[in-house]
Design an enzyme around this catalytic site. Structure first.
Site, PDB file in Angstrom:
ATOM      1  N   ASP A  22     -26.693  25.785 -32.032  1.00 52.15           N
ATOM      2  CA  ASP A  22     -27.867  26.534 -32.498  1.00 52.15           C
ATOM      3  C   ASP A  22     -28.807  25.578 -33.216  1.00 52.15           C
ATOM      4  O   ASP A  22     -28.446  24.982 -34.232  1.00 52.15           O
ATOM      5  CB  ASP A  22     -27.405  27.645 -33.455  1.00 52.15           C
ATOM      6  N   ASP A  26     -30.668  30.677 -36.180  1.00 52.73           N
ATOM      7  CA  ASP A  26     -30.614  32.143 -36.037  1.00 52.73           C
ATOM      8  C   ASP A  26     -29.198  32.625 -35.713  1.00 52.73           C
ATOM      9  O   ASP A  26     -28.983  33.807 -35.461  1.00 52.73           O
ATOM     10  CB  ASP A  26     -31.616  32.625 -34.985  1.00 52.73           C
ATOM     11  N   ASP A  30     -28.859  27.709 -28.405  1.00 49.49           N
ATOM     12  CA  ASP A  30     -30.118  27.697 -27.666  1.00 49.49           C
ATOM     13  C   ASP A  30     -30.269  26.395 -26.882  1.00 49.49           C
ATOM     14  O   ASP A  30     -29.445  25.481 -27.009  1.00 49.49           O
ATOM     15  CB  ASP A  30     -31.303  27.894 -28.630  1.00 49.49           C
ATOM     16  N   ASP A  99     -27.315  29.156 -13.558  1.00 54.09           N
ATOM     17  CA  ASP A  99     -26.475  30.302 -13.186  1.00 54.09           C
ATOM     18  C   ASP A  99     -27.389  31.430 -12.716  1.00 54.09           C
ATOM     19  O   ASP A  99     -28.192  31.946 -13.504  1.00 54.09           O
ATOM     20  CB  ASP A  99     -25.684  30.741 -14.428  1.00 54.09           C
ATOM     21  N   ASP A 207     -23.478  33.919  -9.256  1.00 57.54           N
ATOM     22  CA  ASP A 207     -22.609  34.909  -9.887  1.00 57.54           C
ATOM     23  C   ASP A 207     -22.190  35.982  -8.878  1.00 57.54           C
ATOM     24  O   ASP A 207     -23.046  36.581  -8.211  1.00 57.54           O
ATOM     25  CB  ASP A 207     -23.409  35.550 -11.030  1.00 57.54           C
ATOM     26  N   GLU A 274     -19.369  32.069  -7.048  1.00 55.29           N
ATOM     27  CA  GLU A 274     -18.306  32.778  -7.755  1.00 55.29           C
ATOM     28  C   GLU A 274     -17.882  33.933  -6.870  1.00 55.29           C
ATOM     29  O   GLU A 274     -18.724  34.779  -6.511  1.00 55.29           O
ATOM     30  CB  GLU A 274     -18.756  33.300  -9.116  1.00 55.29           C
ATOM     31  N   HIS A 346     -16.467  31.201 -19.277  1.00 59.73           N
ATOM     32  CA  HIS A 346     -16.890  32.138 -20.321  1.00 59.73           C
ATOM     33  C   HIS A 346     -16.234  33.513 -20.155  1.00 59.73           C
ATOM     34  O   HIS A 346     -16.429  34.405 -20.988  1.00 59.73           O
ATOM     35  CB  HIS A 346     -18.416  32.277 -20.286  1.00 59.73           C
ATOM     36  N   ASP A 347     -15.483  33.673 -19.061  1.00 55.97           N
ATOM     37  CA  ASP A 347     -14.805  34.958 -18.803  1.00 55.97           C
ATOM     38  C   ASP A 347     -13.303  34.871 -19.010  1.00 55.97           C
ATOM     39  O   ASP A 347     -12.610  35.878 -18.810  1.00 55.97           O
ATOM     40  CB  ASP A 347     -15.030  35.380 -17.339  1.00 55.97           C
TER      41      ASP A 347
END
Ligand code: TEU
Length: 581
Positions: A22, A26, A30, A99, A207, A274, A346-347
């Site tokens: 970050d 915030d 990013d 992605d 995806d 994917e 990330h899954d």
């Protein structure tokens, strides 16, 4: 002329932008945070960076619900930041893969806003709309056009009162499926992909791209023993929406309409499909270079090892089970096509918590051992942010701590089905995608150096000892081991392009295999256990009809330099070693 896939010696690093770094305090990662960490990635040695979606999104599925494909959500920065990221990566001879989520959009995408406005809107057929079935009233139990249960534990049809019809969403109701049967949809998506290629990106992770062809006419799936909130029995739609009848036609068209002209102009563009539910046969069709569809697929069979009815139903696993799945994929893609090699994304929960040692003293050794078993296989390896540090799952104890829509929906479904809260929570703690999404652990300071603000998801308390600052200069660290594996792939053609020969397939604790190319042979031995292991080299050699092996040189060893020196006949707990034969 059949294109030679140029990614055999590459390693891809996946960044989940929300949780990586970050830059503006915030509490959310990013693009400028990523730009600030490129030297770290360059030092690790990865040459391709895949960034999960950063486009304008309501963030129902943390960006996998896109409302404007050609944009950057202000949460993550600006298009100028993307341009700088591309330039800074290229300056380091690294590439950017973005992605693209083109099976569905956000329900806030202008295309869907138009499509839902009326039954005769020109974009009505850009999505899947159907009337209530059998003359029932909208919203009446059993009126949904099919009985499918979606990926996020909900029915896949959402009633739209304004037009009296249902629309299809295989994921959240805020993620309506695009209708790829409509050529106007495909043309609009292809134009968007070309726009990003013209901007300088080097490839696409696509995806759930194998869901875009559905079996027509849409029909019910076989009952799965679960009922919806209205009492209607759910069915299994998977066979009806994965790798449907036109999927390869669509992939070949996408390649022809989007990628081919750029490749003809000399651009190397990486395409990763994917493909949940894809089999090895599907993967050969997707990745055979002669078919000019995609470079490689992300398959899920090894991720299903140790899982029962769902990712939240841990059933225990054995090494022979895990090896059998991965060896089958090595065999299937051994001569035609190409594999992605991954433990994490990330899954998926963190691999060291899933397949590594339960004993804290072996966390690092098991992370290195699992990395060796993966990175020495044939295919392109993927490193998910923090995996190179041996980051672990988060100690989740309550559903309120969870952010992920999939996890929260599963909790609601199982509570409604009468399951015990403790059982549900155990499954969520083990399988929730949030385990992969806690902030990257840069150092031992507050919030692990991820943000100066309040992180959107809590930082793992173990960041005080598991962090990049403690590892980048330590030659014995997990980070340094990943860097050595990545460097070995780049240096040795036998790793990048050699064949794969499994050994001791049924052994409960040894993961052994050969890699061979011309006269070069590597013997890979990994002890996947908390106890020391004697290796019968003669027995391994006999499997290859050879009288015996005398490994002549240690290429890499997790315990190199220790006393006694590494020996192929005896492996310490979680020891991994790579030998020239
Ligand atoms: O995932 C699709 C997928 O098949 C699974 O990984 C899914 O996320 C779920 O975990 C099944 O248990 C892709 C993205 O990687 C995921 O983050 C998105 O939520 C999903 O598609 C929808 O875009």
């Amino acid at each position: 002329m059949v294109r030679v896939m140029p990614w055999a010696a590459s390693t891809v690093y996946q960044i989940y932008p929300r949780s990586f770094a970050d830059s503006d305090g915030d509490g959310v990662g990013d693009l400028r945070g990523i730009i600030g960490r490129l030297d770290y990635l360059h030092r690790l040695g990865v040459d391709v960076v895949w960034v999960s979606p950063f486009y304008v999104s309501p963030m129902v599925d943390n960006g996998y619900d896109i409302a404007d494909y050609q944009s950057v959500d202000p949460l993550f920065g600006t298009l100028a930041d993307v341009d700088e990221l591309i330039a800074e990566l290229h300056a380091r001879d690294m590439k950017l893969v973005i992605d693209v989520v083109i099976n569905h959009t956000s329900d806030q995408h202008p295309w869907f806003v138009e499509s839902r406005s009326s039954t005769d809107n020109p974009k009505r057929d850009w999505y899947w709309w159907r009337p209530p079935r059998d003359g029932k009233a909208l919203g009446e139990p059993g009126a949904e056009p099919t009985n499918w249960l979606g990926f996020f534990s909900e029915p896949v049809w959402e009633a739209d009162e304004a037009t009296g019809e249902y629309y299809l969403h295989l994921f959240a109701r805020e993620q309506p499926d695009l209708n790829w049967e409509n050529p106007a949809v495909r043309d609009a998506l292809y134009a968007m992909l070309r726009w990003w290629l013209d901007r300088g990106v080097d490839g696409f992770r696509m995806d759930v791209i194998n869901l875009v062809s559905k079996v027509l006419p849409l029909r019910d799936g076989e009952p799965i023993g679960l009922t919806g909130p209205d009492g209607a029995a759910y069915g299994n739609g998977f066979p009806l929406f994965t790798c449907g009848p036109r999927i390869h036609e669509f992939m070949a068209e996408l390649h022809r309409e989007v990628l081919a002209p750029y490749e003809a102009a000399g651009r190397d563009i990486m395409t990763v499909a994917e493909t949940p539910g894809a089999t090895t046969d599907d993967a050969v069709l997707f990745t055979d270079p002669a078919r000019a569809e995609v470079d490689m697929v992300f398959q899920f069979e090894h991720m299903a090892v140790g899982r029962g009815a769902s990712r939240f139903d841990p059933t225990g696993w054995t090494l022979p089970q895990l090896k059998a799945v991965m060896h089958r994929w090595q065999e299937a893609l051994g001569t035609t096509g190409w594999n992605s090699l991954y433990w994490n994304n990330h899954d998926q929960p963190r691999v060291v918590s899933r397949f590594g040692s339960r004993r804290p003293e072996y966390r690092e050794a098991s992370a290195k051992a699992l990395a060796t078993a993966l990175h020495l296989q044939r295919g392109t390896p993927y490193v998910y942010q923090g995996e190179e540090l041996g980051m672990t799952n988060f100690p989740f104890t309550t559903v309120e701590q969870l952010n992920d829509v999939e996890s929260r929906n599963y909790h609601a479904l199982m509570i409604a089905a009468g399951s015990a809260q403790a059982t549900i929570m155990d499954g969520l703690a083990e399988g929730s995608r949030d385990n992969a999404r806690t902030p990257m652990q840069w150092d031992a300071t507050a919030h692990a150096g991820f943000t100066t603000g309040t992180p959107w998801l809590p930082v793992n308390p173990n960041h005080v000892e598991v962090n990049a600052a403690a590892q980048v200069d330590d030659p014995e660290s997990v980070f340094s081991w990943y860097a050595a594996l990545i460097g070995l792939r780049r240096a040795e053609p036998v790793v990048a392009r050699g064949d794969f020969v499994p050994l001791a397939a049924e052994h409960e604790r040894l993961w052994g295999f050969l890699r061979r190319l011309d006269r070069y042979r590597l013997l890979v031995l990994v002890n996947v256990s908390d106890e020391a292991l004697d290796v019968d080299l003669a027995a391994l050699a006999a499997e290859r009809d050879e009288s015996g092996w005398s490994p002549r040189e240690l290429v890499l060893g997790t315990h190199a330099g220790q006393d006694p020196a590494p020996a192929p006949e005896r492996l310490r707990p979680w020891e991994a070693a790579i030998w020239w034969l």
